[in-house]
Scaffold this active site. Structure first.
Site, mmCIF file in Angstrom:
data_model
loop_
_atom_site.group_PDB
_atom_site.id
_atom_site.type_symbol
_atom_site.label_atom_id
_atom_site.label_comp_id
_atom_site.label_asym_id
_atom_site.label_seq_id
_atom_site.Cartn_x
_atom_site.Cartn_y
_atom_site.Cartn_z
ATOM 1 C CB CYS A 266 1.448 14.375 2.625
ATOM 2 S SG CYS A 266 2.963 13.542 2.973
ATOM 3 C CB CYS A 432 -13.889 23.914 3.814
ATOM 4 S SG CYS A 432 -14.682 22.427 3.982
HETATM 5 N N1 LIG Z 1 -2.040 -0.471 4.356
HETATM 6 C C1 LIG Z 1 -1.649 -0.356 3.085
HETATM 7 N N2 LIG Z 1 -1.404 -1.171 2.018
HETATM 8 C C2 LIG Z 1 -0.637 -0.977 1.061
HETATM 9 N N3 LIG Z 1 -0.369 0.393 0.911
HETATM 10 C C3 LIG Z 1 -0.371 1.226 1.795
HETATM 11 C C4 LIG Z 1 -1.288 1.035 2.891
HETATM 12 N N4 LIG Z 1 -1.342 2.105 3.563
HETATM 13 C C5 LIG Z 1 -0.768 3.206 3.089
HETATM 14 N N5 LIG Z 1 -0.261 2.601 1.786
HETATM 15 C C6 LIG Z 1 0.265 3.373 0.611
HETATM 16 O O1 LIG Z 1 1.425 4.154 1.140
HETATM 17 C C7 LIG Z 1 1.541 5.482 0.394
HETATM 18 C C8 LIG Z 1 1.928 6.270 1.146
HETATM 19 O O2 LIG Z 1 2.516 7.458 0.299
HETATM 20 P P1 LIG Z 1 2.366 8.856 0.736
HETATM 21 O O3 LIG Z 1 2.534 9.223 2.133
HETATM 22 O O4 LIG Z 1 3.491 9.628 -0.229
HETATM 23 O O5 LIG Z 1 0.837 9.356 0.390
HETATM 24 P P2 LIG Z 1 -0.003 9.378 -1.074
HETATM 25 O O6 LIG Z 1 -1.382 8.747 -0.333
HETATM 26 O O7 LIG Z 1 0.568 8.713 -1.956
HETATM 27 O O8 LIG Z 1 -0.297 10.874 -1.286
HETATM 28 P P3 LIG Z 1 -0.961 12.040 -0.641
HETATM 29 O O9 LIG Z 1 -1.514 11.896 0.783
HETATM 30 O O10 LIG Z 1 -0.531 13.160 -0.997
HETATM 31 O O11 LIG Z 1 -2.769 11.758 -1.559
HETATM 32 C C9 LIG Z 1 0.406 5.769 -0.606
HETATM 33 O O12 LIG Z 1 0.690 5.078 -1.947
HETATM 34 C C10 LIG Z 1 -0.671 4.485 0.091
HETATM 35 O O13 LIG Z 1 -1.462 3.724 -0.960
#
Ligand SMILES: Nc1ncnc2c1ncn2[C@@H]1O[C@H](COP(=O)(O)OP(=O)(O)OP(=O)(O)O)[C@@H](O)[C@H]1O
Ligand SMILES: [Zn+2]
Length: 477
Positions: A266, A432
């Site tokens: 995203c 970039c």
């Molecule tokens: N292994 C993991 N353990 C715990 N949380 C996780 C893990 N992998 C991903 N996450 C969490 O899953 C969520 C996915 O949310 P989302 O896809 O909306 O992306 P984001 O990281 O909040 O936002 P962006 O990608 O825009 O910076 C995030 O808050 C991320 O920290």
């Protein structure tokens, strides 16, 4: 005589001076009033912030008591039946033949682990909490960022900078104090996933990276839990339930992870908030159906949502693969492995710096700042849409993918030939967003500009570094 002629002029001058004084006075008053109003606004904002903090403190104390009560009551087996308040609260779904008292009771006695409190996890947890699932665990290691707020609607503005799980916990508890919420402020990995998952009936995958998808898949197969999986990017979303009712697991369909460079997140591709909203709510719905033992769960098929024409499509998935490495008849994987190594990418979607160029082929933002008044060309290799958000003055926008095209680079060559002198390499800098694509840009330009007297370098850390080190007023996205 002269004095007589000057008299009317002096009178006019006096009138003009009075008028100017009057105007200054009026402007002064307006400024005063404006400043007073600004002061009042700031005072009110501070007051509201303090009140909110106090409210949150009180709510935390209340929750502590409620949790203790819940635990004591659970020990005594008291909370198994619905109370009258709960019957009233959930009555609109209890009166449905598909749910009834039995169904609501089942929800109250079930537990769901939502992994990720982001774009998918927020709506998912919201509807599970609303529906009265007895125990919801929510895992995330990250903190709330300003650019999360457009879609991660469990997090209010005041949560920015706070752990996501704490923010989600507060919002969910405010919504439904009957539901027991356990926040886990941690990254789920091979060392903790099995223990975390074992305490729950169903797992919702609301994460954003391939390594965690494989981790959750394997952990769910090993603990025999259904995995409600969702994803969303830009205007599209997907949903399916793995490891349920003899359906396939994620590995059955994707035994080998995709090359890391083909995965868009995203942060790079963008997403319209309502799209993960739709998928997250559907994840909650499928979870409720599993807990209620309903038919028609989206398993052995994949739901595709296209927001551009609001279409939903189901495609059949392959059956469970009997030779799948984890859920097959003779599995070769019997314990969790190192998923970052397996996927060749981190278990998060955070930006990883790449190093394609030697240091001599790169300059810092500080050095660029010092030489920017000298003749040079600055090429910004981001997409035109990103260029529109912000760019450095005088930069030329040539997207990375166009740098390899002789035809598209021709006008650039003409500019360089016109500006450059033959005795010295003409400086071309590439920039970039964060300093990865600019390195790729340098490599591409060296090919397309070969034969010209140019020195091509990239700016380390890109526009993010520019905003951090040189110009704090420069927009960051
Ligand atoms: N292994 C993991 N353990 C715990 N949380 C996780 C893990 N992998 C991903 N996450 C969490 O899953 C969520 C996915 O949310 P989302 O896809 O909306 O992306 P984001 O990281 O909040 O936002 P962006 O990608 O825009 O910076 C995030 O808050 C991320 O920290
Ligand atoms: Zn499998």
């Amino acid at each position: 005589m002269l004095a007589m002629m000057l008299q009317p002029l002096q009178a006019l001058q006096q009138i003009a001076i009075r008028c100017i004084r009057l105007c200054c006075h009026v402007v002064e008053r307006y400024i005063c009033v404006f400043i007073i109003v600004m002061d009042v606004v700031d005072l009110l904002k501070d007051e509201i912030l303090n009140l909110r903090k106090k409210l949150m403190e009180k709510e935390a104390v209340l929750r502590q008591h409620q949790t203790q009560m819940y635990e004591k009551a659970e020990e005594k087996g008291l909370y198994k039946k619905l109370t009258n308040v709960e019957i009233d609260r959930y009555s609109r779904q209890i009166i449905m033949p598909e749910i009834g008292m039995k169904g609501q009771q089942a929800l109250k006695n079930s537990s769901v682990l939502v992994v990720g409190a982001g774009g998918l996890g927020c709506p998912s947890a919201l509807y599970l909490t609303g529906a009265g699932v007895g125990h919801i665990g929510i895992v995330d290691y990250d903190k709330v960022k300003l650019n999360n707020l457009h879609r991660q609607l469990l997090h209010p503005e005041t949560s920015t900078g706070q752990p996501k799980v704490l923010s989600a916990f507060n919002s969910l508890k405010r919504l439904n104090s009957f539901v027991h919420i356990t926040p886990y402020d941690m990254q789920l990995d091979s060392t903790n996933a099995l223990d975390a998952i074992r305490d729950y009936d169903v797992v919702v995958d609301a994460t954003d990276n391939v390594a965690t998808r494989y981790l959750l898949n394997d952990a769910c197969v090993l603990t025999d839990r259904p995995l409600v999986s969702g994803s969303a990017l830009q205007l599209e979303g997907q949903l399916t339930v793995y490891n349920y009712n003899n359906g396939p697991c994620y590995r059955c369909l994707f035994p080998v992870p995709p090359p890391p460079e083909t995965v868009t997140n995203c942060g790079d591709g963008g997403v319209l908030g309502a799209v993960p909203g739709v998928i997250g709510v559907l994840q909650a719905l499928e979870t409720l159906k599993i807990l209620l033992g309903h038919q028609g769960v989206v398993t052995k098929k994949l739901l595709l949502f296209d927001a551009s024409d609001c279409s939903f499509r189901n495609v059949r998935l392959r059956d469970r693969n009997p030779s799948c490495a984890i859920c097959g008849n003779e599995p070769s994987i019997t314990a969790l492995v190192d998923y970052e190594q397996f996927c060749g990418s981190k278990a998060n979607d955070k930006h990883n710096s790449i190093h394609l160029l030697d240091n001599v082929d790169r300059i810092s933002t500080g050095t660029y700042h010092d030489v920017r008044s000298e003749p040079h060309i600055l090429i910004d290799v981001r997409s035109p849409l990103e260029f529109e958000i912000c760019h450095l003055p005088g930069s030329l926008n040539v997207p990375l993918k166009d740098l390899a095209s002789e035809q598209l680079v021709q006008p650039l060559k003409e500019v360089i030939t016109k500006k450059g002198s033959s005795d010295k390499d003409f400086p071309v800098f590439v920039v970039c967003r964060r300093g990865n694509d600019s390195q790729k840009g340098v490599l591409a330009l060296r090919e397309t500009l070969s034969g010209l007297n140019v020195s091509v370098k990239d700016i380390i850390g890109g526009l993010h570094s520019w905003a951090k080190d040189i110009d704090p007023s420069f927009p960051v996205y």
